[in-house]
Scaffold this motif. Structure first.
Motif, PDB file in Angstrom:
ATOM      1  N   LEU A  76       8.043   7.107   3.654  1.00 22.07           N
ATOM      2  CA  LEU A  76       7.221   8.257   4.025  1.00 22.07           C
ATOM      3  C   LEU A  76       5.992   7.774   4.807  1.00 22.07           C
ATOM      4  O   LEU A  76       5.604   8.376   5.812  1.00 22.07           O
ATOM      5  CB  LEU A  76       6.785   8.964   2.737  1.00 22.07           C
ATOM      6  CG  LEU A  76       6.166  10.352   2.800  1.00 22.07           C
ATOM      7  CD1 LEU A  76       7.108  11.349   3.430  1.00 22.07           C
ATOM      8  CD2 LEU A  76       5.808  10.818   1.368  1.00 22.07           C
ATOM      9  N   ARG A  77       5.377   6.685   4.340  1.00 20.00           N
ATOM     10  CA  ARG A  77       4.220   6.133   5.064  1.00 20.00           C
ATOM     11  C   ARG A  77       4.630   5.753   6.499  1.00 20.00           C
ATOM     12  O   ARG A  77       3.925   6.072   7.459  1.00 20.00           O
ATOM     13  CB  ARG A  77       3.688   4.887   4.340  1.00 20.00           C
ATOM     14  CG  ARG A  77       2.906   5.213   3.086  1.00 20.00           C
ATOM     15  CD  ARG A  77       2.085   4.034   2.581  1.00 20.00           C
ATOM     16  NE  ARG A  77       2.863   3.079   1.812  1.00 20.00           N
ATOM     17  CZ  ARG A  77       2.978   3.082   0.484  1.00 20.00           C
ATOM     18  NH1 ARG A  77       2.391   4.009  -0.249  1.00 20.00           N
ATOM     19  NH2 ARG A  77       3.700   2.168  -0.129  1.00 20.00           N
ATOM     20  N   ARG A  78       5.759   5.092   6.630  1.00 18.99           N
ATOM     21  CA  ARG A  78       6.192   4.685   7.976  1.00 18.99           C
ATOM     22  C   ARG A  78       6.617   5.887   8.819  1.00 18.99           C
ATOM     23  O   ARG A  78       6.456   5.881  10.036  1.00 18.99           O
ATOM     24  CB  ARG A  78       7.303   3.635   7.854  1.00 18.99           C
ATOM     25  CG  ARG A  78       6.768   2.306   7.276  1.00 18.99           C
ATOM     26  CD  ARG A  78       7.767   1.173   7.356  1.00 18.99           C
ATOM     27  NE  ARG A  78       8.759   1.209   6.297  1.00 18.99           N
ATOM     28  CZ  ARG A  78       8.627   0.622   5.092  1.00 18.99           C
ATOM     29  NH1 ARG A  78       7.528  -0.047   4.794  1.00 18.99           N
ATOM     30  NH2 ARG A  78       9.598   0.693   4.199  1.00 18.99           N
ATOM     31  N   ILE A  91       8.534   6.686  -0.982  1.00 17.40           N
ATOM     32  CA  ILE A  91       7.152   6.752  -0.489  1.00 17.40           C
ATOM     33  C   ILE A  91       6.832   5.726   0.615  1.00 17.40           C
ATOM     34  O   ILE A  91       6.232   6.090   1.635  1.00 17.40           O
ATOM     35  CB  ILE A  91       6.137   6.686  -1.660  1.00 17.40           C
ATOM     36  CG1 ILE A  91       6.236   7.979  -2.508  1.00 17.40           C
ATOM     37  CG2 ILE A  91       4.712   6.490  -1.144  1.00 17.40           C
ATOM     38  CD1 ILE A  91       5.361   8.002  -3.753  1.00 17.40           C
ATOM     39  N   PRO A  92       7.222   4.456   0.473  1.00 17.00           N
ATOM     40  CA  PRO A  92       6.938   3.528   1.577  1.00 17.00           C
ATOM     41  C   PRO A  92       7.565   3.977   2.913  1.00 17.00           C
ATOM     42  O   PRO A  92       6.976   3.752   3.971  1.00 17.00           O
ATOM     43  CB  PRO A  92       7.566   2.212   1.103  1.00 17.00           C
ATOM     44  CG  PRO A  92       7.547   2.304  -0.386  1.00 17.00           C
ATOM     45  CD  PRO A  92       7.789   3.754  -0.697  1.00 17.00           C
ATOM     46  N   TYR A 103       5.197   8.878   8.636  1.00 18.29           N
ATOM     47  CA  TYR A 103       3.924   9.441   9.105  1.00 18.29           C
ATOM     48  C   TYR A 103       3.380   8.639  10.282  1.00 18.29           C
ATOM     49  O   TYR A 103       2.882   9.197  11.257  1.00 18.29           O
ATOM     50  CB  TYR A 103       2.890   9.440   7.966  1.00 18.29           C
ATOM     51  CG  TYR A 103       2.755  10.774   7.278  1.00 18.29           C
ATOM     52  CD1 TYR A 103       3.696  11.181   6.340  1.00 18.29           C
ATOM     53  CD2 TYR A 103       1.708  11.646   7.569  1.00 18.29           C
ATOM     54  CE1 TYR A 103       3.586  12.413   5.698  1.00 18.29           C
ATOM     55  CE2 TYR A 103       1.592  12.876   6.939  1.00 18.29           C
ATOM     56  CZ  TYR A 103       2.528  13.253   6.008  1.00 18.29           C
ATOM     57  OH  TYR A 103       2.423  14.473   5.386  1.00 18.29           O
ATOM     58  N   GLU A 104       3.462   7.323  10.173  1.00 11.78           N
ATOM     59  CA  GLU A 104       2.959   6.460  11.245  1.00 11.78           C
ATOM     60  C   GLU A 104       3.739   6.714  12.550  1.00 11.78           C
ATOM     61  O   GLU A 104       3.161   6.798  13.634  1.00 11.78           O
ATOM     62  CB  GLU A 104       3.105   4.993  10.824  1.00 11.78           C
ATOM     63  CG  GLU A 104       2.451   4.021  11.787  1.00 11.78           C
ATOM     64  CD  GLU A 104       2.637   2.579  11.335  1.00 11.78           C
ATOM     65  OE1 GLU A 104       3.603   2.291  10.594  1.00 11.78           O
ATOM     66  OE2 GLU A 104       1.817   1.734  11.741  1.00 11.78           O
TER      67      GLU A 104
END
Lengths: 118, 118, 118, 118, 118, 118
Positions: A101-103, A98-99, A105-106
């Motif tokens: 995944l956040r990056r 997940i972390p 998306y960014e």
């Protein structure tokens, strides 16, 4: 935000040049394979980029994810396709993905905003 | 130093919102499971947080470690308990866990100093 | 089915004896730490065994999982507690943990059937 | 050789049934997601199976590789396509993937020979 | 016990032949690199084998460990040197390396007993 | 650029001091082993540093790589030897090691430039 794309590529190019200038035969050939592996074959280039993206995501390599996101974007893969690939990575690799995944998306946002501003 | 806590949470919330707004069914359900898995069951919530912390530490996911440190702190687990859990992670996962241990200590300090200043 | 418990322990003991007989100082001390880490401290022994179990499961080490299942069983942890710990491991570590979950269930059954037949 | 296919599936089914009978909510939902993630969406089912295969291969999960090989085979993906996906896994994941590649080839042969004899 | 050496090599050769017969360019080149990487260069072959052994051990690839143990044995590295390398792997990689250490000891014994009986 | 060396070491020392001040017995002993494992034994210190470097690189721990690069540099290992070790890490660990290779090159440059300026 699109500076993150330029910064990533500038650093990546600069250091790759240093590495390749060193003439270590094994490393040079691995770099060379890395280019060849994603060319059209029995599978098309879009599928291969997604395979590289998912492999990078489950192994949690942010720079590798960025690289494959950028190539996927350039090949015209849309966000829904990319996110669907990343959803498989998150399921197979677990919530520790997940972390990343956040990056991811960014970085995708940065790719889109860079594209709009150019 | 407590800004690191705010910054981490702000970035995490902002990107989670973007991810969930995207409506990928698999990812949404994984996020949902991630909330449910740490609720009271046969095991109490403190034990479950420590399990999440140790899993995150041996898989060397700094953001996951931070998240579970913060929840552990909120549940009233003390530093000795948290460090004992992290000592098991360092033994099972090896010395490559040590850099993550350093960052875990730094984040725990940030949690304590934020708490004192509030 | 309980032979799997005996076979596992017999092989484990035989090879550990060979390793320790070799007198490599680093390895001997790691073995020694492995015994000390799971003793009563700020956290109780049951919690520590579950931490060892989850660390082993997300790192996908079947023999380590078996070892912690057996100690957990011996300490009186019940199946629901153990499965709840393993559910966190499966969520954090992803679906690649599932094959190890199957083998964990099989070994727990072996522990129970050995216990009944003794 | 095709017995390896039957044996794998029989063990997998038997243990999955035991796990699901246990009614741990988190585990059941992960199993459920595992079914949903590979259905037709923005990406077609063949591409998704290959993504699951490559994720499994770089994470070096033999049982997961077998599962995705079997589904890929059932969907009509040919050996050249599957091997091309595995070649990307071997490049991204390194030579430690090679032993899993050997076992993947063996299982693909078993799938083909089972199919011929039926 | 030395049959384990023969069996391992026979399976390895048979499957490698199948893989190479398939003519996937990426995989063939990775196999080729795998041969070249361990030849004399700035570092001598013994050191390089130990590097391959430790990389394999921390990544917990039993077949890779066996391969490098066998080559190390053939190059005349003694048990104390090999164990010292493995002790670093166990420290860096953690106690999850221990089951692989047991199997490494078993294979080294098989190499020694095969050598005596030939 | 040499500030990156000083900054890394300052942070590392400060946090290690905090960790050791905490008196967790398991963690203190692991730190202690970490010092002992790389001393002269059956293998010389240069070989052992390279083993630590390769283990760190395939496990993709940037801080561990930096630490072993610095010690290797201090022991007089030259760049060609270090790069040859890293080439084995990249082959065994795959292209996901490449981003860590870039950062390793950057840190080696920082070590060299710090040395020249002192």
């Amino acid at each position: 935000m699109s500076n993150s794309v330029k910064d990533f590529n500038a650093y990546r190019s600069k250091m790759n040049d240093k590495i390749l200038a060193d003439n270590n035969k094994i490393i040079k050939r691995i770099f060379n394979l890395d280019t060849n592996a994603y060319t059209q074959g029995a599978l098309d280039v879009k599928t291969k980029e997604l395979l590289g993206l998912v492999a990078s995501a489950v192994l949690r390599c942010d720079d590798c994810v960025k690289y494959h996101l950028e190539t996927s974007y350039g090949l015209g893969l849309n966000k829904e396709e990319v996110v669907e690939a990343l959803s498989i990575a998150t399921l197979v690799g677990g919530t520790i993905v997940i972390p990343h995944l956040r990056r991811a998306y960014e970085y995708w946002d940065a790719l889109e905003s860079q594209s709009e501003s150019s």
